[in-house]
Motif scaffolding. Structure first.
Motif, PDB file in Angstrom:
ATOM      1  N   SER A 118      35.034  38.387  32.818  1.00 15.21           N
ATOM      2  CA  SER A 118      36.117  38.157  33.777  1.00 15.21           C
ATOM      3  C   SER A 118      37.443  38.668  33.218  1.00 15.21           C
ATOM      4  CB  SER A 118      36.218  36.663  34.110  1.00 15.21           C
ATOM      5  OG  SER A 118      37.291  36.423  34.983  1.00 15.21           O
ATOM      6  N   THR A 121      37.341  42.627  32.887  1.00 19.07           N
ATOM      7  CA  THR A 121      37.286  43.383  34.144  1.00 19.07           C
ATOM      8  C   THR A 121      38.365  42.991  35.141  1.00 19.07           C
ATOM      9  OG1 THR A 121      35.771  41.812  35.215  1.00 19.07           O
ATOM     10  CG2 THR A 121      34.770  43.620  33.937  1.00 19.07           C
ATOM     11  N   ARG A 123      38.065  40.563  37.140  1.00 17.16           N
ATOM     12  CA  ARG A 123      37.356  39.985  38.286  1.00 17.16           C
ATOM     13  C   ARG A 123      37.356  38.464  38.187  1.00 17.16           C
ATOM     14  NH1 ARG A 123      37.115  44.146  41.784  1.00 17.16           N
ATOM     15  NH2 ARG A 123      36.268  45.968  40.743  1.00 17.16           N
ATOM     16  N   SER A 124      37.173  37.815  39.326  1.00 19.60           N
ATOM     17  CA  SER A 124      37.189  36.355  39.361  1.00 19.60           C
ATOM     18  C   SER A 124      35.972  35.772  38.645  1.00 19.60           C
ATOM     19  CB  SER A 124      37.214  35.846  40.805  1.00 19.60           C
ATOM     20  OG  SER A 124      35.951  36.038  41.415  1.00 19.60           O
ATOM     21  N   LEU A 127      32.902  35.677  40.949  1.00 18.91           N
ATOM     22  CA  LEU A 127      32.174  36.933  41.109  1.00 18.91           C
ATOM     23  C   LEU A 127      31.377  37.263  39.854  1.00 18.91           C
ATOM     24  CD1 LEU A 127      31.483  39.542  42.632  1.00 18.91           C
ATOM     25  CD2 LEU A 127      33.563  40.529  41.642  1.00 18.91           C
TER      26      LEU A 127
END
Length: 194
Positions: A118, A121, A123-124, A127
């Motif tokens: 996370s 990247t 990203r959450s 996800l």
């Protein structure tokens, strides 16, 4: 973990992997969980994750706890009890994740993989956790691990639930609130730089 295993409605993705491995070796769930946890720590190296007390403890505590839980919790009888075991297993896993990650003693190997990906990247958590869970599930299923409705509930529910409990249970990082003393000699340099 033991509650979901005893619900017999399908295992969490990492447990599908554990069960798949257990089918090919003569080791307990707990022992396989510890071995896989230690192996996952190797994936931390390229993510530049640093283990903490919670990280190392997780490898052993989870493995020993699942074997103890399986010895103490009988198989669920009847669908209502099995559904309750499943729901309790998923929610308690998310609460536990929020508690030990939020305590800042270092995430467990699997959760550190999640937080590392996370962070790297952008990203959450929800996800990243979902992608990891689905990948592990596929490998476990190919090895012969059991998949069912509980697997689907866990795979798509754990990410959002961990994110909620992280927000609710994280210990505030007071290190950012500290006032840093600046020597009088450094004050002009800081003012010019700032």
């Amino acid at each position: 973990m033991a509650l979901q295993i005893r619900a017999t409605l399908g295992l969490a993705p990492w447990d599908v992997l554990n069960q798949g491995v257990v089918r090919h070796v003569s080791l307990s769930y707990g022992t396989v969980t510890m071995i896989i946890g230690a192996a996952v720590l190797l994936l931390w190296i390229p993510l530049r994750q640093r283990p903490g007390l919670g990280t190392i403890s997780n490898v052993f505590v989870i493995g020993l706890s699942v074997d103890a839980g399986l010895a103490l919790v009988p198989d669920g009888r009847g669908l209502p009890l099995r559904l309750l075991l499943l729901a309790a297993g998923v929610v308690l896993n998310a609460v536990a994740g929020g508690l030990y990650i939020g305590a800042r003693f270092g995430p467990g190997p699997r959760d550190g993989l999640m937080t590392g990906f996370s962070r790297r990247t952008g990203r959450s958590i929800r996800l990243v956790r979902t992608v990891i869970e689905v990948t592990v599930l596929a490998v476990g299923w190919l090895l012969g691990g059991q998949v069912g409705i509980g697997t689907v509930v866990y795979a798509f529910g754990i990410g959002p639930l961990v994110q909620v409990f992280l927000r609710l249970l994280t210990v505030p990082d007071r290190s950012r609130d500290r006032v840093v003393a600046v020597s009088p000699a450094a004050a002009p340099e800081r003012a010019a730089a700032g």
